[in-house]
Design a protein around this motif. Structure first.
Motif, PDB file in Angstrom:
ATOM      1  N   MET A   1      -0.658 -16.999  28.836  1.00 53.63           N
ATOM      2  CA  MET A   1       0.181 -16.476  29.918  1.00 53.63           C
ATOM      3  C   MET A   1      -0.161 -17.103  31.264  1.00 53.63           C
ATOM      4  O   MET A   1       0.592 -16.965  32.212  1.00 53.63           O
ATOM      5  CB  MET A   1       0.039 -14.953  29.990  1.00 53.63           C
ATOM      6  CG  MET A   1       0.679 -14.227  28.821  1.00 53.63           C
ATOM      7  SD  MET A   1       2.462 -14.432  28.748  1.00 53.63           S
ATOM      8  CE  MET A   1       2.945 -13.391  30.121  1.00 53.63           C
ATOM      9  N   GLY A   2      -1.275 -17.809  31.369  1.00 54.87           N
ATOM     10  CA  GLY A   2      -1.642 -18.452  32.621  1.00 54.87           C
ATOM     11  C   GLY A   2      -0.744 -19.633  32.983  1.00 54.87           C
ATOM     12  O   GLY A   2      -0.721 -20.066  34.126  1.00 54.87           O
TER      13      GLY A   2
ATOM     14  N   ASP B   1       9.347 -10.388  15.288  1.00 55.35           N
ATOM     15  CA  ASP B   1       9.029  -9.332  16.246  1.00 55.35           C
ATOM     16  C   ASP B   1       7.837  -9.701  17.124  1.00 55.35           C
ATOM     17  O   ASP B   1       7.811  -9.380  18.317  1.00 55.35           O
ATOM     18  CB  ASP B   1       8.813  -7.979  15.562  1.00 55.35           C
ATOM     19  CG  ASP B   1       7.710  -7.990  14.520  1.00 55.35           C
ATOM     20  OD1 ASP B   1       7.471  -9.053  13.902  1.00 55.35           O
ATOM     21  OD2 ASP B   1       7.085  -6.924  14.322  1.00 55.35           O
ATOM     22  N   VAL B   2       6.871 -10.434  16.584  1.00 62.34           N
ATOM     23  CA  VAL B   2       5.726 -10.880  17.388  1.00 62.34           C
ATOM     24  C   VAL B   2       6.181 -11.953  18.380  1.00 62.34           C
ATOM     25  O   VAL B   2       5.812 -11.922  19.558  1.00 62.34           O
ATOM     26  CB  VAL B   2       4.588 -11.408  16.485  1.00 62.34           C
ATOM     27  CG1 VAL B   2       3.467 -12.019  17.307  1.00 62.34           C
ATOM     28  CG2 VAL B   2       4.065 -10.289  15.601  1.00 62.34           C
ATOM     29  N   ALA B   3       6.990 -12.893  17.929  1.00 61.74           N
ATOM     30  CA  ALA B   3       7.519 -13.926  18.831  1.00 61.74           C
ATOM     31  C   ALA B   3       8.330 -13.283  19.952  1.00 61.74           C
ATOM     32  O   ALA B   3       8.228 -13.676  21.116  1.00 61.74           O
ATOM     33  CB  ALA B   3       8.384 -14.911  18.050  1.00 61.74           C
ATOM     34  N   LYS B   4       9.124 -12.272  19.614  1.00 58.68           N
ATOM     35  CA  LYS B   4       9.940 -11.580  20.619  1.00 58.68           C
ATOM     36  C   LYS B   4       9.047 -10.861  21.621  1.00 58.68           C
ATOM     37  O   LYS B   4       9.334 -10.867  22.824  1.00 58.68           O
ATOM     38  CB  LYS B   4      10.872 -10.589  19.914  1.00 58.68           C
ATOM     39  CG  LYS B   4      11.771  -9.817  20.827  1.00 58.68           C
ATOM     40  CD  LYS B   4      13.085 -10.493  21.002  1.00 58.68           C
ATOM     41  CE  LYS B   4      14.098  -9.603  21.687  1.00 58.68           C
ATOM     42  NZ  LYS B   4      14.026  -9.625  23.129  1.00 58.68           N
ATOM     43  N   GLN B   5       7.945 -10.270  21.174  1.00 59.22           N
ATOM     44  CA  GLN B   5       7.021  -9.607  22.100  1.00 59.22           C
ATOM     45  C   GLN B   5       6.438 -10.610  23.092  1.00 59.22           C
ATOM     46  O   GLN B   5       6.351 -10.318  24.291  1.00 59.22           O
ATOM     47  CB  GLN B   5       5.892  -8.919  21.336  1.00 59.22           C
ATOM     48  CG  GLN B   5       6.318  -7.699  20.581  1.00 59.22           C
ATOM     49  CD  GLN B   5       5.208  -7.160  19.687  1.00 59.22           C
ATOM     50  OE1 GLN B   5       4.143  -7.756  19.564  1.00 59.22           O
ATOM     51  NE2 GLN B   5       5.467  -6.030  19.046  1.00 59.22           N
ATOM     52  N   HIS B   6       6.039 -11.783  22.594  1.00 59.88           N
ATOM     53  CA  HIS B   6       5.507 -12.822  23.487  1.00 59.88           C
ATOM     54  C   HIS B   6       6.563 -13.254  24.494  1.00 59.88           C
ATOM     55  O   HIS B   6       6.276 -13.389  25.688  1.00 59.88           O
ATOM     56  CB  HIS B   6       5.045 -14.043  22.676  1.00 59.88           C
ATOM     57  CG  HIS B   6       3.750 -13.865  21.977  1.00 59.88           C
ATOM     58  ND1 HIS B   6       2.542 -14.048  22.593  1.00 59.88           N
ATOM     59  CD2 HIS B   6       3.472 -13.509  20.703  1.00 59.88           C
ATOM     60  CE1 HIS B   6       1.570 -13.814  21.738  1.00 59.88           C
ATOM     61  NE2 HIS B   6       2.102 -13.494  20.582  1.00 59.88           N
ATOM     62  N   HIS B   7       7.767 -13.469  24.020  1.00 62.77           N
ATOM     63  CA  HIS B   7       8.860 -13.893  24.899  1.00 62.77           C
ATOM     64  C   HIS B   7       9.140 -12.822  25.954  1.00 62.77           C
ATOM     65  O   HIS B   7       9.243 -13.125  27.147  1.00 62.77           O
ATOM     66  CB  HIS B   7      10.118 -14.164  24.070  1.00 62.77           C
ATOM     67  CG  HIS B   7      11.336 -14.379  24.901  1.00 62.77           C
ATOM     68  ND1 HIS B   7      11.561 -15.552  25.591  1.00 62.77           N
ATOM     69  CD2 HIS B   7      12.384 -13.563  25.183  1.00 62.77           C
ATOM     70  CE1 HIS B   7      12.690 -15.452  26.255  1.00 62.77           C
ATOM     71  NE2 HIS B   7      13.202 -14.264  26.020  1.00 62.77           N
TER      72      HIS B   7
ATOM     73  N   ARG C   1       6.506 -12.725  28.653  1.00 63.38           N
ATOM     74  CA  ARG C   1       6.624 -13.850  29.586  1.00 63.38           C
ATOM     75  C   ARG C   1       7.790 -13.630  30.554  1.00 63.38           C
ATOM     76  O   ARG C   1       7.681 -13.868  31.753  1.00 63.38           O
ATOM     77  CB  ARG C   1       6.785 -15.162  28.834  1.00 63.38           C
ATOM     78  CG  ARG C   1       6.740 -16.368  29.749  1.00 63.38           C
ATOM     79  CD  ARG C   1       6.616 -17.656  29.001  1.00 63.38           C
ATOM     80  NE  ARG C   1       5.391 -17.764  28.218  1.00 63.38           N
ATOM     81  CZ  ARG C   1       4.191 -18.003  28.730  1.00 63.38           C
ATOM     82  NH1 ARG C   1       4.035 -18.162  30.013  1.00 63.38           N
ATOM     83  NH2 ARG C   1       3.136 -18.087  27.947  1.00 63.38           N
ATOM     84  N   VAL C   2       8.919 -13.148  30.043  1.00 65.75           N
ATOM     85  CA  VAL C   2      10.085 -12.866  30.889  1.00 65.75           C
ATOM     86  C   VAL C   2       9.730 -11.795  31.921  1.00 65.75           C
ATOM     87  O   VAL C   2      10.053 -11.929  33.111  1.00 65.75           O
ATOM     88  CB  VAL C   2      11.297 -12.435  30.037  1.00 65.75           C
ATOM     89  CG1 VAL C   2      12.407 -11.862  30.901  1.00 65.75           C
ATOM     90  CG2 VAL C   2      11.807 -13.617  29.221  1.00 65.75           C
TER      91      VAL C   2
ATOM     92  N   ARG D   1       9.643 -12.059  35.986  1.00 67.99           N
ATOM     93  CA  ARG D   1      10.411 -11.118  36.810  1.00 67.99           C
ATOM     94  C   ARG D   1       9.510 -10.511  37.876  1.00 67.99           C
ATOM     95  O   ARG D   1       9.869 -10.450  39.057  1.00 67.99           O
ATOM     96  CB  ARG D   1      11.018 -10.028  35.924  1.00 67.99           C
ATOM     97  CG  ARG D   1      11.947  -9.073  36.677  1.00 67.99           C
ATOM     98  CD  ARG D   1      12.403  -7.933  35.792  1.00 67.99           C
ATOM     99  NE  ARG D   1      11.342  -6.988  35.513  1.00 67.99           N
ATOM    100  CZ  ARG D   1      10.919  -6.047  36.376  1.00 67.99           C
ATOM    101  NH1 ARG D   1      11.434  -5.961  37.571  1.00 67.99           N
ATOM    102  NH2 ARG D   1       9.957  -5.217  36.036  1.00 67.99           N
ATOM    103  N   LEU D   2       8.315 -10.079  37.482  1.00 70.51           N
ATOM    104  CA  LEU D   2       7.393  -9.485  38.442  1.00 70.51           C
ATOM    105  C   LEU D   2       6.932 -10.506  39.485  1.00 70.51           C
ATOM    106  O   LEU D   2       6.791 -10.172  40.667  1.00 70.51           O
ATOM    107  CB  LEU D   2       6.188  -8.875  37.719  1.00 70.51           C
ATOM    108  CG  LEU D   2       6.501  -7.658  36.841  1.00 70.51           C
ATOM    109  CD1 LEU D   2       5.267  -7.242  36.045  1.00 70.51           C
ATOM    110  CD2 LEU D   2       7.041  -6.510  37.671  1.00 70.51           C
TER     111      LEU D   2
END
Length: 122
Positions: free
Chosen positions: A49-50, A98-104, A107-108, A112-113
Motif C-alpha cells: 500500500m506504500g 473476493d481477496v483481490a476485490k478487498q485489496h482493490h 487501495r481505492v 479517496r482519503l
C-alpha cells in the motif's frame, strides 16, 4: 500469471524491463490454443500500500475456478510438484476474487482519503 526475467527481478524495483515478454507471449499463445474459452485480463500487480502508482508489469488475470481442468493444467505446467514456481520466467499464482476485490477496494479507499486530505490542505 506473471513473468520475470530473473529471480532477482521479482524482488527489485517495479521495473517493466524486468518482465519476460517472451514468457508472457508463450503463456498467451498456450491459453489461446488450449483454452480459448478462458478470458485473459491485463491487471496491475499487487504491491504494498506504500506505492501510490506503479507501471504495468505484464500480469494477466484469468477467471477460472480453483481445481478446474484449466487451473490444474496451469499448476502442472508452471509449478513444481512440491509447490512453488518451476521458474521465475512465468509464475502462476491463485488469488480468490473476493481477496483481490478487498485489496482493490482498500487501495481505492486510500486514494479517496488522500484526495480529501489534499483538498483540506489547500
Amino acid at each position: 500469471m506473471h513473468s520475470f526475467k530473473t529471480a532477482g527481478d521479482a524482488f527489485s524495483s517495479l521495473d517493466p524491463e524486468a518482465t519476460d515478454e517472451s514468457a508472457r507471449d508463450e503463456f498467451i499463445q498456450l491459453m489461446q490454443e488450449h483454452f480459448p474459452e478462458v478470458e485473459l485480463h491485463d491487471v496491475f500487480d499487487f504491491v504494498s500500500m506504500g506505492w501510490e502508482s506503479w507501471p504495468y508489469l505484464g500480469s494477466i488475470a484469468l477467471g477460472i475456478e480453483q481445481d478446474s481442468p484449466v487451473y490444474n493444467a496451469l499448476v502442472e505446467k508452471y509449478e513444481r510438484p512440491e509447490g512453488g514456481p518451476r521458474s521465475c520466467n512465468a509464475v502462476f499464482w491463485a488469488l480468490p476474487y473476493d481477496v483481490a476485490k478487498q485489496h482493490h477496494d482498500a487501495r481505492v479507499e486510500r486514494r479517496r482519503l488522500n484526495a480529501i486530505e489534499d483538498d483540506d490542505s489547500e
